[in-house]
Scaffold this motif. Sequence first.
Motif, PDB file in Angstrom:
ATOM      1  N   SER A  98      -5.781  92.125 102.820  1.00 35.04           N
ATOM      2  CA  SER A  98      -4.255  92.174 102.424  1.00 35.04           C
ATOM      3  C   SER A  98      -3.732  91.037 102.594  1.00 35.04           C
ATOM      4  CB  SER A  98      -3.558  93.275 103.382  1.00 35.04           C
ATOM      5  OG  SER A  98      -3.692  92.859 104.759  1.00 35.04           O
ATOM      6  N   VAL A  99      -2.935  90.785 101.609  1.00 30.23           N
ATOM      7  CA  VAL A  99      -2.081  89.559 101.743  1.00 30.23           C
ATOM      8  C   VAL A  99      -0.569  90.001 102.019  1.00 30.23           C
ATOM      9  CG1 VAL A  99      -1.344  87.487 100.558  1.00 30.23           C
ATOM     10  CG2 VAL A  99      -3.703  88.412 100.375  1.00 30.23           C
ATOM     11  N   GLU A 100      -0.210  89.624 103.106  1.00 33.44           N
ATOM     12  CA  GLU A 100       1.341  90.013 103.471  1.00 33.44           C
ATOM     13  C   GLU A 100       2.159  88.701 103.385  1.00 33.44           C
ATOM     14  OE1 GLU A 100       3.420  92.334 107.246  1.00 33.44           O
ATOM     15  OE2 GLU A 100       1.424  92.128 107.154  1.00 33.44           O
ATOM     16  N   ASP A 101       3.428  88.800 103.015  1.00 37.15           N
ATOM     17  CA  ASP A 101       4.247  87.776 102.934  1.00 37.15           C
ATOM     18  C   ASP A 101       5.699  88.257 103.324  1.00 37.15           C
ATOM     19  OD1 ASP A 101       6.217  88.334 100.783  1.00 37.15           O
ATOM     20  OD2 ASP A 101       4.280  88.041  99.535  1.00 37.15           O
ATOM     21  N   SER A 102       6.563  86.976 103.841  1.00 34.56           N
ATOM     22  CA  SER A 102       7.817  87.486 104.283  1.00 34.56           C
ATOM     23  C   SER A 102       8.809  86.829 103.247  1.00 34.56           C
ATOM     24  CB  SER A 102       8.195  86.692 105.665  1.00 34.56           C
ATOM     25  OG  SER A 102       8.225  85.545 105.539  1.00 34.56           O
ATOM     26  N   GLY A 103       8.459  87.094 101.936  1.00 31.96           N
ATOM     27  CA  GLY A 103       9.185  86.384 101.036  1.00 31.96           C
ATOM     28  C   GLY A 103      10.260  87.578 100.261  1.00 31.96           C
ATOM     29  N   CYS A 104      10.448  87.284  99.167  1.00 29.41           N
ATOM     30  CA  CYS A 104      11.848  87.845  98.654  1.00 29.41           C
ATOM     31  C   CYS A 104      11.457  89.525  98.393  1.00 29.41           C
ATOM     32  CB  CYS A 104      11.917  87.304  97.315  1.00 29.41           C
ATOM     33  SG  CYS A 104      10.913  87.114  96.129  1.00 29.41           S
ATOM     34  N   GLY A 105      10.462  89.725  98.268  1.00 31.53           N
ATOM     35  CA  GLY A 105      10.083  91.433  98.157  1.00 31.53           C
ATOM     36  C   GLY A 105      10.316  91.762  96.679  1.00 31.53           C
ATOM     37  N   MET A 106      10.346  92.966  96.260  1.00 29.20           N
ATOM     38  CA  MET A 106      10.473  93.637  95.163  1.00 29.20           C
ATOM     39  C   MET A 106      11.357  94.767  94.982  1.00 29.20           C
ATOM     40  SD  MET A 106       6.781  92.776  93.371  1.00 29.20           S
ATOM     41  CE  MET A 106       5.964  93.238  94.955  1.00 29.20           C
ATOM     42  N   THR A 107      11.822  95.064  93.931  1.00 29.99           N
ATOM     43  CA  THR A 107      12.574  96.341  93.845  1.00 29.99           C
ATOM     44  C   THR A 107      11.306  97.461  93.272  1.00 29.99           C
ATOM     45  OG1 THR A 107      13.041  95.990  91.171  1.00 29.99           O
ATOM     46  CG2 THR A 107      14.656  95.229  92.845  1.00 29.99           C
ATOM     47  N   PRO A 108      11.793  98.825  93.295  1.00 30.41           N
ATOM     48  CA  PRO A 108      10.695  99.692  92.980  1.00 30.41           C
ATOM     49  C   PRO A 108      10.668  99.520  91.430  1.00 30.41           C
ATOM     50  CG  PRO A 108      12.417 100.720  94.169  1.00 30.41           C
ATOM     51  CD  PRO A 108      12.831  99.103  94.201  1.00 30.41           C
ATOM     52  N   GLU A 109      11.712  99.053  90.652  1.00 33.97           N
ATOM     53  CA  GLU A 109      11.387  98.790  89.140  1.00 33.97           C
ATOM     54  C   GLU A 109      10.406  97.714  88.952  1.00 33.97           C
ATOM     55  OE1 GLU A 109      12.027  98.666  84.791  1.00 33.97           O
ATOM     56  OE2 GLU A 109      12.324 100.272  86.463  1.00 33.97           O
ATOM     57  N   THR A 110      10.628  96.557  89.646  1.00 37.76           N
ATOM     58  CA  THR A 110       9.666  95.351  89.612  1.00 37.76           C
ATOM     59  C   THR A 110       8.244  96.000  89.734  1.00 37.76           C
ATOM     60  OG1 THR A 110      11.251  93.802  90.118  1.00 37.76           O
ATOM     61  CG2 THR A 110       9.039  93.111  90.602  1.00 37.76           C
ATOM     62  N   ILE A 111       8.050  96.671  91.023  1.00 39.76           N
ATOM     63  CA  ILE A 111       6.646  97.247  91.415  1.00 39.76           C
ATOM     64  C   ILE A 111       6.089  97.956  90.238  1.00 39.76           C
ATOM     65  CG2 ILE A 111       5.657  98.902  93.020  1.00 39.76           C
ATOM     66  CD1 ILE A 111       7.573  97.881  95.087  1.00 39.76           C
ATOM     67  N   ARG A 112       6.898  98.591  89.536  1.00 39.39           N
ATOM     68  CA  ARG A 112       6.202  99.584  88.362  1.00 39.39           C
ATOM     69  C   ARG A 112       5.775  98.782  87.407  1.00 39.39           C
ATOM     70  NH1 ARG A 112      10.458 103.215  89.463  1.00 39.39           N
ATOM     71  NH2 ARG A 112      11.800 102.213  87.922  1.00 39.39           N
ATOM     72  N   HIS A 113       6.140  97.595  87.077  1.00 35.84           N
ATOM     73  CA  HIS A 113       5.739  96.480  86.030  1.00 35.84           C
ATOM     74  C   HIS A 113       4.941  95.328  86.378  1.00 35.84           C
ATOM     75  CE1 HIS A 113       7.992  98.791  83.344  1.00 35.84           C
ATOM     76  NE2 HIS A 113       8.995  98.689  84.032  1.00 35.84           N
ATOM     77  N   ILE A 114       4.624  95.227  87.638  1.00 36.33           N
ATOM     78  CA  ILE A 114       4.030  94.085  88.161  1.00 36.33           C
ATOM     79  C   ILE A 114       2.667  93.651  87.494  1.00 36.33           C
ATOM     80  CG2 ILE A 114       5.306  93.331  90.343  1.00 36.33           C
ATOM     81  CD1 ILE A 114       2.911  94.657  91.807  1.00 36.33           C
ATOM     82  N   TYR A 115       1.856  94.947  87.328  1.00 34.32           N
ATOM     83  CA  TYR A 115       0.542  94.522  86.690  1.00 34.32           C
ATOM     84  C   TYR A 115       0.454  94.641  85.012  1.00 34.32           C
ATOM     85  CZ  TYR A 115      -0.643  95.923  91.307  1.00 34.32           C
ATOM     86  OH  TYR A 115      -0.809  95.988  92.832  1.00 34.32           O
TER      87      TYR A 115
END
Length: 178
Positions: A98-115
């Motif tokens: 796993s790669v974990e960050d304390s960055g900006c994070g993502m909205t559920p909408e972004t997560i749906r499209h990240i790939y």
Amino acid sequence: IQNMLKLNKLEKQTIRPMPEVFDVCAQLCDCAVQFEDVWEKKNLDFQADLEDSANIYADPGLLELVWTNLLSNAIKFTPEGGAVTLRQWTEPDRILVSVEDSGCGMTPETIRHIYDKFYQGDSSHATQGNGLGLALVKRILELSDGSIAVESTLGKGSTFTVTLPLPPAPEREEETKG
């Protein structure tokens, strides 16, 4: 452009994975060290929590692209003074990274499209990439009988977890005898 060519070849199956048994922990260390200057410049708290060694059966060149991409994204999207953690552990039938960050994070909408190819959820970083990285990562993992999952909270960071199968038992035993 390199990512685009690689993804195109992977989709058309002209790149055939050349799997071999290798130590993923050593590879993760090598990949992480490449980013040392960047995380030091951003004053990030970089932690690595890895086993001493863990053998997997995969194409090392392709998997290196996976780790480099995930680490690069984590460092890029984490603000100065934040934290990035690289973890690896073994379960009875699989290895997880796993790669974990304390960055900006993502909205559920972004997560749906990240790939999706060319999708960039955070347009403020649009100049820093072509939106192909995670599409390439997902395709490589599909070809390696692996998978990737993400958990993310907007404003709090993201964790990408890669799951890979352990090598067949005879190959694991040969490696430990050597």
